[in-house]
Scaffold this active site. Structure first.
Site, short mmCIF file in Angstrom:
data_model
loop_
_atom_site.label_atom_id
_atom_site.label_comp_id
_atom_site.label_asym_id
_atom_site.label_seq_id
_atom_site.Cartn_x
_atom_site.Cartn_y
_atom_site.Cartn_z
N GLY A 208 -4.37 1.77 -1.42
CA GLY A 208 -3.96 0.48 -0.87
C GLY A 208 -5.15 -0.22 -0.24
O GLY A 208 -6.30 -0.02 -0.66
N ILE B 217 -6.63 0.21 2.64
CA ILE B 217 -7.60 1.10 3.26
C ILE B 217 -8.38 1.87 2.20
O ILE B 217 -9.60 2.02 2.30
CB ILE B 217 -6.90 2.08 4.23
CG1 ILE B 217 -6.30 1.29 5.41
CG2 ILE B 217 -7.86 3.14 4.73
CD1 ILE B 217 -5.39 2.11 6.29
N ARG C 222 0.48 5.79 -6.63
CA ARG C 222 1.81 5.72 -7.25
C ARG C 222 1.77 4.78 -8.45
O ARG C 222 2.39 5.05 -9.48
CB ARG C 222 2.81 5.24 -6.21
CG ARG C 222 4.25 5.18 -6.71
CD ARG C 222 5.20 4.90 -5.57
NE ARG C 222 4.77 3.76 -4.78
CZ ARG C 222 5.36 3.37 -3.66
NH1 ARG C 222 6.37 4.07 -3.17
NH2 ARG C 222 4.92 2.31 -3.01
N ARG D 56 -1.33 10.36 7.51
CA ARG D 56 -0.35 10.87 8.45
C ARG D 56 -0.42 12.39 8.47
O ARG D 56 -0.60 13.03 7.43
CB ARG D 56 1.06 10.41 8.06
CG ARG D 56 1.36 8.96 8.41
CD ARG D 56 1.45 8.78 9.93
NE ARG D 56 1.82 7.44 10.32
CZ ARG D 56 0.96 6.48 10.67
NH1 ARG D 56 -0.35 6.74 10.61
NH2 ARG D 56 1.39 5.30 11.06
N GLU E 128 1.52 15.69 16.83
CA GLU E 128 0.66 15.04 17.83
C GLU E 128 1.41 14.86 19.15
O GLU E 128 2.62 14.58 19.14
CB GLU E 128 0.23 13.67 17.30
CG GLU E 128 -0.62 13.75 16.05
CD GLU E 128 -0.96 12.37 15.47
OE1 GLU E 128 -0.59 11.36 16.10
OE2 GLU E 128 -1.58 12.33 14.41
N HIS F 86 -6.22 10.59 16.62
CA HIS F 86 -5.48 9.48 16.00
C HIS F 86 -6.12 8.16 16.44
O HIS F 86 -5.47 7.27 17.00
CB HIS F 86 -4.00 9.52 16.37
CG HIS F 86 -3.14 8.81 15.37
ND1 HIS F 86 -1.88 9.24 15.01
CD2 HIS F 86 -3.36 7.69 14.64
CE1 HIS F 86 -1.35 8.42 14.10
NE2 HIS F 86 -2.24 7.47 13.87
#
Length: 335
Positions: A153, A155, A175, A237, A266, A284
């Site tokens: 995407g 990023i 995907r 994630r 986290e 994070h």
């Protein structure tokens, strides 16, 4: 008419909230407030910016008057969207602002673990007997290495753009395949299967969101597909990676190292990661620049203002909620 009330439950860069303060009655704590206190007063508020506050089912059940919530980032996997939809509460995110800083941090983790920057810095500060010399502290260079990007995407593309200066080869698994024009722009080659990407890459960079299909997408079989000299970088994630499987892979030399900014539970981080020289840890913090975090606050506030003032919601992630949307000028009884 009384001003609408906006909840900002966690201290953020206040400069980004200027317009919100000018228009509304804003709850803004100067220090961290216990979640229980936020839940008590939440029914009074018309809108919420969910920084530092998990909008789970318990919280949503207290959102008696909330019309819209803006996340404080691009991800919304911690939001109970089904309950939000049932309640008619719109959820908006920040899809673009995090791109550049997150890509920067991905490169920082990659450089730090492969060139052993964090390791040597830590040992030098602790006055450990760190050897110097032509064969000491050697790492792996980026020049000519193949970066496999999982999730191409915004990023992922920003990462691909940055690799040009390091003379790296870029492949990606997504995907959906990008257009030939976009692939040429980023000098990126599509790999049809994750297995092929893992086998061929020197560095694997995770950018994918957390969904039911990506949970533990990286487990023991995936690490065993990777080269022994390969590095894993996760800026997506935490639960996309089975942490115990990764720990085993690192301890047994299945892969060479890892750079991790996100974790399964986290802020809890397994002690095993903290003892490994070939692991670099982040808190994070991929978006944690003054510039980005300030703009994130401003854009989250803009999501609120655009909807409350004009009924606009360009960053809406749950259009299903529109079927039950709450009238903007109505109030419900407060508990």
């Amino acid at each position: 008419m009384a001003k609408k009330k906006i909840m900002v439950p966690f201290p953020v860069f206040k400069e980004g909230l200027t317009e919100l303060f000018e228009r509304y009655d804003v709850y803004y704590p100067s220090e961290v407030v216990p979640r229980e206190e936020i839940l008590k007063i939440l029914p009074e508020y018309d809108a919420l910016i969910s920084c530092g506050f998990k909008p789970d089912k318990e919280a949503i059940e207290r959102m008696d008057n909330i019309k819209i919530m803006s996340t404080y980032g691009v991800g919304y996997d911690n939001v109970d969207l089904e309950t939000m939809n049932d309640k008619g509460i719109l959820v908006c995110n920040l899809p673009d602002i995090v791109t550049e800083s997150t890509a920067e941090f991905g490169m920082a983790l990659m450089l730090s673990v492969m060139r052993r920057v964090a390791e040597t810095d830590r040992k030098l500060r602790l006055d450990q007997d760190l050897p110097w010399g032509p064969i000491a502290n050697v790492g792996r260079g980026l020049n000519g290495k193949r970066l496999g990007i999982v999730g191409m995407g915004n990023i992922g593309r920003a990462l691909a753009r940055r690799t040009k200066g390091f003379m790296m080869d870029v492949t990606y698994h997504n995907r959906n395949r990008l257009s030939e024009e976009v692939e040429n722009e980023y000098n990126a080659t599509y790999v049809p299967t994750l297995e092929q990407l893992l086998k061929e890459s020197d560095i694997v960079m995770i950018n994918t969101p957390l969904t039911t299909s990506t949970y533990h997408m990286f487990d023991t079989p995936q690490f065993e597909m990777m080269k022994e000299s390969a590095f894993l970088i996760n800026i997506g994630r935490g639960p996309v990676v089975n942490e115990q499987a990764l720990i085993n892979a690192l301890q047994n030399g299945v892969i060479a190292g890892a750079g991790l900014d996100v974790f399964e539970n986290e802020p809890n981080i397994p002690d095993a990661f903290k003892t490994m020289d070939n692991v670099v840890l982040g808190a994070h913090m991929a978006t944690a620049t003054i510039e980005t975090r300030t703009e994130m606050v401003r854009l989250a506030a803009k999501n609120i203002i655009d909807y409350l003032e004009d009924g606009k919601h360009p960053n809406l992630v749950n259009p299903e909620a529109l079927q039950n949307v709450r009238p903007l000028n109505s109030e419900v009884s407060i508990r």
